[in-house]
Write an enzyme that holds these catalytic residues in place. Structure first.
Site, mmCIF file in Angstrom:
data_model
loop_
_atom_site.group_PDB
_atom_site.id
_atom_site.type_symbol
_atom_site.label_atom_id
_atom_site.label_comp_id
_atom_site.label_asym_id
_atom_site.label_seq_id
_atom_site.Cartn_x
_atom_site.Cartn_y
_atom_site.Cartn_z
ATOM 1 N N GLU A 41 -0.640 -7.263 -10.874
ATOM 2 C CA GLU A 41 -1.835 -6.447 -10.640
ATOM 3 C C GLU A 41 -1.624 -5.011 -11.087
ATOM 4 O OE1 GLU A 41 -2.649 -6.590 -6.490
ATOM 5 O OE2 GLU A 41 -3.375 -8.649 -6.563
ATOM 6 N N CYS A 45 -2.184 2.711 -11.177
ATOM 7 C CA CYS A 45 -1.083 2.252 -10.345
ATOM 8 C C CYS A 45 -0.600 0.931 -10.951
ATOM 9 C CB CYS A 45 -1.624 2.057 -8.932
ATOM 10 S SG CYS A 45 -0.412 1.486 -7.778
ATOM 11 N N CYS A 85 8.429 -9.549 -5.622
ATOM 12 C CA CYS A 85 9.371 -8.517 -5.186
ATOM 13 C C CYS A 85 10.390 -9.153 -4.245
ATOM 14 C CB CYS A 85 8.639 -7.383 -4.472
ATOM 15 S SG CYS A 85 9.735 -6.008 -4.033
ATOM 16 N N CYS A 93 9.562 -6.554 2.422
ATOM 17 C CA CYS A 93 9.088 -5.642 3.468
ATOM 18 C C CYS A 93 8.083 -6.361 4.384
ATOM 19 C CB CYS A 93 8.460 -4.394 2.849
ATOM 20 S SG CYS A 93 9.629 -3.488 1.808
ATOM 21 N N CYS A 104 4.177 -6.208 3.853
ATOM 22 C CA CYS A 104 3.718 -6.297 2.463
ATOM 23 C C CYS A 104 3.425 -7.730 2.048
ATOM 24 C CB CYS A 104 4.795 -5.708 1.560
ATOM 25 S SG CYS A 104 4.489 -5.983 -0.184
ATOM 26 N N GLY A 152 6.407 -4.906 -6.775
ATOM 27 C CA GLY A 152 7.796 -4.769 -7.177
ATOM 28 C C GLY A 152 8.436 -3.465 -6.760
ATOM 29 N N GLU A 153 9.747 -3.457 -6.815
ATOM 30 C CA GLU A 153 10.542 -2.263 -6.520
ATOM 31 C C GLU A 153 10.959 -1.667 -7.876
ATOM 32 O OE1 GLU A 153 11.923 -0.072 -4.068
ATOM 33 O OE2 GLU A 153 12.541 0.715 -6.018
ATOM 34 N N SER A 161 7.709 5.140 -6.881
ATOM 35 C CA SER A 161 7.797 4.948 -5.432
ATOM 36 C C SER A 161 8.854 3.888 -5.143
ATOM 37 C CB SER A 161 6.448 4.501 -4.888
ATOM 38 O OG SER A 161 6.559 4.210 -3.514
ATOM 39 N N CYS A 189 3.564 1.180 -2.217
ATOM 40 C CA CYS A 189 3.550 -0.184 -2.715
ATOM 41 C C CYS A 189 3.426 -1.148 -1.546
ATOM 42 C CB CYS A 189 4.813 -0.477 -3.512
ATOM 43 S SG CYS A 189 6.330 -0.333 -2.586
HETATM 44 S S1 SF4 Z 1 6.292 -4.451 -3.275
HETATM 45 FE FE1 SF4 Z 1 7.054 -2.586 -2.234
HETATM 46 S S2 SF4 Z 1 6.421 -2.858 -0.077
HETATM 47 FE FE2 SF4 Z 1 6.285 -4.863 -1.066
HETATM 48 S S3 SF4 Z 1 8.239 -5.870 -0.621
HETATM 49 FE FE3 SF4 Z 1 8.425 -4.847 -2.613
HETATM 50 S S4 SF4 Z 1 9.295 -2.827 -2.163
HETATM 51 FE FE4 SF4 Z 1 8.510 -3.668 -0.232
#
Ligand code: SF4
Length: 344
Positions: free
Chosen positions: A90, A103, A110, A114, A117, A157-158, A189, A331
Site C-alpha cells: 500500500e 507515505c 513486516c 507490533c 498493527c 514494513g520496517e 519511521s 507505521c
Molecule cells: S509495519 Fe510498523 S507498526 Fe507494523 S509491525 Fe512493522 S514496524 Fe511494527
C-alpha cells in the site's frame, strides 16, 4: 529488471552496455521522473531500436501495477499496488495545502509483529527493491498529476530492516535527476533498529528520523513492539539523541495513545523524562481501533492533558488529529486510519 531503482551513474553503465551514448541515461531519467512516462515506446527521443533492446532485455521503467485505489472526501487516497510476484503493498497520498505527501511501504508485510498493527499480525513476505519503493511515489504523483513535495517511509514494513534499498530510494527521490524532493522533506519511521539509526546518522543526509515510541517503560514497550526486547528504551533513546546531535535534526517521537495502556500519570512522567534536554518532538497520535484488538483510543481530555503538560515543560509536542497528519503519523496505523477516513 529495473531502471527506476538505479542511479544516474548505474543507468549510464546500462545504456553504454547497449552501445548507446551516456546522455541516453539522462534522457531516460527525464522521461521517468520529470515527464512521468513509464512506457519505453513513448520516449520519443530514444531510438526505436534502443527502446526495443531495453524491452527485450526486460528493462522496465514501471515495476508496480495499481490494483486499486480509494479516495476519501478530503483528498487522501490509498493505493493498492501489485508487485510482479503477486504480492500487494500500500501507498497513500496525503494532500495538505501546498504539501503533497506520499507515505510509502518498504517491505511486503513486516516481521516486527507490533501488537497494535494489522500488517505486523500478518507476517513478513520480503523486502521491496529500490525500484518498487520509488515507483510508489512515481505512480501516485502521476495519478494525482502533481509534484510530490514530501515522502515518508511509514507504510508497510520496517524501513531500517530494508536499509540499503530504502536509503537508495530516498536518494533517488532527492536527486536532481530524480524527483527532487528536498532531503528535509523525507522521513524514515522506525520501530527502533538501533544499529541502523547510528548508520543513518553517518550518511550525511538531512533525512528526518521518526521513532515509534508508544511506551515509556520496557515492559509495556516490549509488549507493544517486540523489537524492544532486542533494543530496549535506554539504548533506543541514546541512539535517537545521538542522531539528533550528529545531524542537528529534530527527532520525532511517535506516541500512539491507547486508553488505559500508555496514557496514565506514570506514562506522562516517563515521557517527560525521555524527552528532557534534547532535540525531539512528541507526536501524540489517537489510536485507531482495529477489529479484534483489545485497544481503544485515549479520551480526548487525556490527550489534551498530555499536550498541556508536555508544553508546560517546554517539550515540542503536537496532537495529530487532522486526517492527513494522522495517516503519516506512524507505521502500522496506516491501513486503519485510512479505513476510518473513508468512513467519515
Ligand atoms: S509495519 Fe510498523 S507498526 Fe507494523 S509491525 Fe512493522 S514496524 Fe511494527
Amino acid at each position: 529488471m529495473e531502471i527506476i531503482g538505479v542511479t544516474l551513474e548505474e543507468l549510464e553503465e546500462i545504456v553504454t552496455g547497449f552501445g548507446e551514448p551516456r546522455y541516453r541515461a539522462q534522457q531516460l531519467m527525464e522521461w521517468i521522473y520529470k515527464k512521468g512516462v513509464a512506457d519505453l515506446s513513448a520516449m520519443s527521443n530514444l531510438p526505436i531500436a534502443f527502446q526495443r533492446c531495453l524491452q527485450e532485455a526486460g528493462f522496465s521503467p514501471s515495476v508496480l501495477l495499481v490494483e486499486g485505489a480509494k479516495q476519501a472526501t478530503d483528498g487522501t487516497k490509498k493505493y493498492l499496488f501489485r508487485l510482479q510476484d503477486g504480492l500487494d503493498i500500500e501507498g497513500v497520498y496525503i494532500p495538505e495545502e501546498r504539501r503533497k505527501t506520499v507515505c510509502f511501504s518498504t517491505q511486503a508485510g513486516c516481521a516486527m509483529g507490533c501488537a497494535f498493527c494489522a500488517t505486523g499480525q500478518k507476517g513478513f513476505h520480503r523486502n521491496l527493491t529500490t525500484g518498487e519503493i520509488v515507483d510508489q511515489v512515481l505512480k501516485i504523483g502521476n495519478d494525482r498529476q502533481t509534484r510530490i513535495t514530501h515522502a515518508v517511509a511509514m507504510g508497510q514494513g520496517e524501513p531500517l530492516a530494508n536499509y540499503d534499498a530504502t536509503l537508495k530510494a530516498l536518494k533517488l527521490l532527492n536527486a536532481d535527476y530524480g524527483l527532487q524532493i528536498a532531503a528535509r522533506h523525507l522521513t524514515v519511521s522506525t520501530s527502533g533498529v538501533v544499529p541502523a539509526i547510528y548508520r543513518l546518522a553517518k550518511e550525511e543526509t538531512q533525512i528526518n528520523l521518526a521513532i515509534s515510541l508508544h511506551a515509556t517503560n520496557d515492559q509495556l514497550r516490549s509488549e507493544l513492539i517486540p523489537l524492544n526486547r532486542t533494543y530496549p528504551l535506554a539504548v533506543l533513546i541514546k541512539a535517537s539523541r545521538s542522531y539528533a546531535r550528529t545531524t542537528n535534526r529534530r527527532v520525532t517521537l511517535e506516541y500512539i495513545m491507547i486508553e488505559g495502556v500508555n496514557d496514565g500519570e506514570q506514562d506522562l512522567k516517563g515521557l517527560l523524562m525521555l524527552t528532557a534536554g534534547w532535540l525531539c518532538h512528541v507526536n501524540l497520535i489517537p489510536y485507531n481501533s482495529i477489529p479484534d484488538s483489545p485497544y481503544r483510543p485515549s479520551q480526548p481530555r487525556t490527550r489534551r492533558k498530555f499536550l498541556k503538560t508536555l508544553q508546560n515543560h517546554r517539550v515540542a509536542v503536537s496532537i495529530r488529529q487532522e486526517r492527513g497528519a494522522e495517516v503519516e503519523a506512524a507505521c502500522g496505523q496506516l491501513r486503519r486510519r485510512l479505513n476510518l477516513d473513508e468512513q467519515s
